[in-house]
Design a protein around this motif. Structure first.
Motif, PDB file in Angstrom:
ATOM      1  N   SER A  21      49.448  36.059  33.436  1.00 47.71           N
ATOM      2  CA  SER A  21      50.106  36.826  32.342  1.00 47.71           C
ATOM      3  C   SER A  21      51.096  37.649  32.707  1.00 47.71           C
ATOM      4  N   ALA A  22      50.990  38.339  33.890  1.00 53.21           N
ATOM      5  CA  ALA A  22      51.914  39.216  34.373  1.00 53.21           C
ATOM      6  C   ALA A  22      53.579  38.510  34.739  1.00 53.21           C
ATOM      7  N   LEU A  23      53.468  37.395  35.245  1.00 53.19           N
ATOM      8  CA  LEU A  23      54.460  36.885  35.535  1.00 53.19           C
ATOM      9  C   LEU A  23      55.152  36.146  34.295  1.00 53.19           C
ATOM     10  N   LEU A  24      54.563  35.392  33.549  1.00 55.49           N
ATOM     11  CA  LEU A  24      54.817  34.951  32.133  1.00 55.49           C
ATOM     12  C   LEU A  24      55.605  35.863  31.108  1.00 55.49           C
ATOM     13  N   SER A  25      54.975  37.244  31.325  1.00 55.46           N
ATOM     14  CA  SER A  25      55.634  38.404  30.461  1.00 55.46           C
ATOM     15  C   SER A  25      56.972  38.865  31.154  1.00 55.46           C
ATOM     16  N   ASN A  26      57.194  38.496  32.273  1.00 53.57           N
ATOM     17  CA  ASN A  26      58.187  39.122  33.195  1.00 53.57           C
ATOM     18  C   ASN A  26      59.625  38.463  32.566  1.00 53.57           C
ATOM     19  N   PRO A  27      60.759  39.309  32.027  1.00 51.36           N
ATOM     20  CA  PRO A  27      61.792  38.694  31.410  1.00 51.36           C
ATOM     21  C   PRO A  27      62.777  37.996  32.400  1.00 51.36           C
ATOM     22  N   LYS A  28      62.221  37.905  33.941  1.00 50.77           N
ATOM     23  CA  LYS A  28      62.929  37.138  34.724  1.00 50.77           C
ATOM     24  C   LYS A  28      62.717  35.596  34.571  1.00 50.77           C
ATOM     25  N   TYR A  29      61.506  35.382  33.829  1.00 47.39           N
ATOM     26  CA  TYR A  29      60.812  34.094  34.084  1.00 47.39           C
ATOM     27  C   TYR A  29      60.689  33.780  32.436  1.00 47.39           C
ATOM     28  N   LEU A  30      59.561  33.868  31.759  1.00 44.17           N
ATOM     29  CA  LEU A  30      59.357  33.548  30.411  1.00 44.17           C
ATOM     30  C   LEU A  30      59.991  34.659  29.518  1.00 44.17           C
ATOM     31  N   GLY A  31      59.119  36.015  29.724  1.00 46.68           N
ATOM     32  CA  GLY A  31      59.439  36.928  29.149  1.00 46.68           C
ATOM     33  C   GLY A  31      58.675  36.927  27.646  1.00 46.68           C
ATOM     34  N   CYS A  32      57.579  36.523  27.917  1.00 50.73           N
ATOM     35  CA  CYS A  32      56.576  36.345  26.907  1.00 50.73           C
ATOM     36  C   CYS A  32      55.248  36.731  26.915  1.00 50.73           C
ATOM     37  N   SER A  33      54.588  37.671  26.286  1.00 53.69           N
ATOM     38  CA  SER A  33      53.301  38.230  26.525  1.00 53.69           C
ATOM     39  C   SER A  33      52.204  37.604  25.562  1.00 53.69           C
ATOM     40  N   ASN A  34      52.743  36.443  25.003  1.00 46.96           N
ATOM     41  CA  ASN A  34      51.646  35.613  23.988  1.00 46.96           C
ATOM     42  C   ASN A  34      51.733  34.377  24.759  1.00 46.96           C
ATOM     43  N   ALA A  35      51.151  34.056  25.815  1.00 51.92           N
ATOM     44  CA  ALA A  35      50.915  32.619  26.587  1.00 51.92           C
ATOM     45  C   ALA A  35      49.470  32.341  26.319  1.00 51.92           C
ATOM     46  N   GLY A  36      49.186  31.139  26.294  1.00 50.62           N
ATOM     47  CA  GLY A  36      48.186  30.532  26.209  1.00 50.62           C
ATOM     48  C   GLY A  36      47.570  29.499  27.301  1.00 50.62           C
ATOM     49  N   PHE A  37      46.571  29.624  27.954  1.00 50.34           N
ATOM     50  CA  PHE A  37      46.182  28.850  29.006  1.00 50.34           C
ATOM     51  C   PHE A  37      44.519  28.789  29.001  1.00 50.34           C
ATOM     52  N   PHE A  38      44.063  27.988  30.050  1.00 47.12           N
ATOM     53  CA  PHE A  38      42.660  28.132  30.129  1.00 47.12           C
ATOM     54  C   PHE A  38      42.547  27.692  31.867  1.00 47.12           C
ATOM     55  N   GLY A  39      41.173  27.955  32.386  1.00 45.86           N
ATOM     56  CA  GLY A  39      41.078  27.788  33.647  1.00 45.86           C
ATOM     57  C   GLY A  39      39.470  27.251  33.892  1.00 45.86           C
ATOM     58  N   VAL A  40      39.346  26.433  35.069  1.00 48.05           N
ATOM     59  CA  VAL A  40      38.284  26.184  35.119  1.00 48.05           C
ATOM     60  C   VAL A  40      37.786  26.318  36.672  1.00 48.05           C
ATOM     61  N   LEU A  41      36.588  26.745  36.821  1.00 52.33           N
ATOM     62  CA  LEU A  41      36.112  27.269  38.186  1.00 52.33           C
ATOM     63  C   LEU A  41      35.561  26.032  38.884  1.00 52.33           C
ATOM     64  N   HIS A  42      35.978  25.805  40.282  1.00 48.09           N
ATOM     65  CA  HIS A  42      35.470  24.648  40.933  1.00 48.09           C
ATOM     66  C   HIS A  42      34.823  25.573  42.162  1.00 48.09           C
ATOM     67  N   THR A  43      33.489  25.092  42.806  1.00 47.56           N
ATOM     68  CA  THR A  43      33.090  25.925  43.902  1.00 47.56           C
ATOM     69  C   THR A  43      33.079  24.878  45.107  1.00 47.56           C
ATOM     70  N   TRP A  44      33.406  23.560  45.098  1.00 47.61           N
ATOM     71  CA  TRP A  44      33.284  22.466  46.014  1.00 47.61           C
ATOM     72  C   TRP A  44      34.600  21.891  46.414  1.00 47.61           C
ATOM     73  N   ALA A  45      34.838  21.377  47.732  1.00 50.23           N
ATOM     74  CA  ALA A  45      35.853  20.566  48.066  1.00 50.23           C
ATOM     75  C   ALA A  45      35.719  19.233  47.830  1.00 50.23           C
ATOM     76  N   ARG A  46      36.357  18.393  48.479  1.00 44.44           N
ATOM     77  CA  ARG A  46      36.288  17.018  48.445  1.00 44.44           C
ATOM     78  C   ARG A  46      34.873  16.526  48.922  1.00 44.44           C
ATOM     79  N   ASP A  47      34.530  17.090  50.349  1.00 46.80           N
ATOM     80  CA  ASP A  47      32.915  16.962  50.613  1.00 46.80           C
ATOM     81  C   ASP A  47      32.258  18.158  49.889  1.00 46.80           C
TER      82      ASP A  47
END
Length: 376
Positions: free
Chosen positions: A126-152
């Motif tokens: 959120s901080a980087l997308l709201s930065n005017p040097k990049y997108l300059g937008c505080s109304n972005a939308g995204f989602f995240g998924v937690l993983h707790t394991w590796a390939r093994d």
């Protein structure tokens, strides 16, 4: 071939005897659910074949979110729902990890640690997308998924994957602002902000001193990859939303001492096999148990259910931005449909219907079985 549940039923008694009172309550509940799932202990369901008239028995499912048997059908439903919400714009897959020394702290304080991982990574995006040097937008939308394991699956490796559309709604909510197709924000800035925000979360939770000082000097990774329209990345994440660390098809064998499974090492496309003692398999499986009620998928910005910016407004602004290309690009929204799960007769293949449900523990006859076939 044995299933994950078969392996746990085989070796859970020895695991319980070995670790006893040291086992967390949440882990005990997972073991109890999986070892009883579809055995008849939780009750039973009787099906009748509409074609040949034979009856079939199946034990009731446990419904636990860590059970490999109970989560199969949910993946396609989630994928279909999220595909409909994909905007016809370019997307990025952003992954946040923590160094090995930090993982040990998270293992002992999972609710706090996973929450800090989500908070620090979400605020970084959120901080980087709201930065005017990049997108300059505080109304972005995204989602995240937690993983707790590796390939093994025996390796504990907590991290969060985010799918981030390359753009957002302007602050005055009148237009869609777009990032370049191959650039979201710089890695160095993301790592610096993420590390600082994670440290702040640890201080707030009084866990900062639990992390070794050298961990802050180790390499912190924020991986940012352009993934086109996002469909491939979504299909990559979907199995992990309703799947635990290891699935049934990866189990090679299970005997009184050992469990052998397949996995593909990082950086390789060639599957390998690994054998571990039964109690070690149970331990490795249970280390991925999530705290009770913890949400492993989290939505931010206009993707969040409590957002003040409606989904229809976002679609409208994207339509204005892309014009006629929107209708060409949005065709994928109807491609992914969750196939219905059809239960079929093991004798003739005819469709089955439920004729009775019982909550009383019951043991079936050996010849009663079911075949589950997905139509499509």
């Amino acid at each position: 071939m044995p299933s994950v549940a078969d392996c746990i039923r085989q070796h859970a008694p020895a695991y319980l005897q070995t670790f006893g009172d040291r086992i967390p309550t949440g882990h005990l509940k997972v073991l109890q659910a999986i070892t009883r799932c579809r055995t008849g202990f939780l009750g039973s369901v009787w099906f009748g074949c509409q074609q040949c008239g034979k009856t079939h028995w199946v034990g009731r499912s446990c419904g636990n979110r860590h059970c490999t048997t109970c989560q199969v059908d949910k993946t396609q439903k989630w994928l279909a729902k999220q595909t409909k919400r994909l905007m016809p714009v370019h997307h990025f897959l952003v992954t946040f990890t923590v160094p090995s020394a930090v993982r040990e702290v998270l293992r002992g304080h999972q609710r706090i640690g996973y929450g800090a991982l989500f908070q620090a990574s979400r605020e970084t995006i959120s901080a980087l997308l709201s930065n005017p040097k990049y997108l300059g937008c505080s109304n972005a939308g995204f989602f995240g998924v937690l993983h707790t394991w590796a390939r093994d699956p025996m390796v504990y490796h907590p991290h969060v994957h985010y799918i981030v559309p390359g753009g957002g709604v302007s602050d005055d909510r009148t237009e869609w602002l777009s990032t370049p197709e191959n650039f979201l924000f710089p890695h160095a800035a993301a790592i610096r902000i993420y590390k600082a925000k994670f440290a702040d979360c640890m201080r707030q939770e009084k866990l900062y001193d639990s992390i070794p000082a050298e961990a802050w000097k180790q390499k912190w990774v924020v991986d940012i990859k352009p993934v086109g329209d996002g469909q491939a990345a979504l299909k990559y994440l979907a199995p992990y939303v309703y799947r635990v660390a290891i699935s049934d098809h990866r189990i090679v064998s299970c005997d009184q001492k050992m469990v052998t499974f397949r996995y593909t090492p990082t950086g390789s496309k060639k599957p390998q096999t690994r054998s571990v003692e039964g109690t070690e398999f149970v331990r490795g499986f249970l280390q991925h148990t999530l705290p009770r009620g913890f949400q492993k998928v989290r939505y931010s910005g206009w993707m969040s259910s409590n957002s003040k910016i409606g989904f229809d407004l976002v679609k409208w602004l994207v339509w204005l931005f892309l014009g006629w290309r929107y209708w060409l690009g949005s065709g994928h929204a109807t491609k992914e449909k969750a196939p219905p799960c059809i239960v079929r007769c093991a004798h003739c293949g005819g469709p089955l219907s439920v004729i009775a449900i019982s909550h009383v523990p019951w043991k079936p006859l050996p010849d009663h079985s079911l075949n589950y076939l997905d139509s499509g």
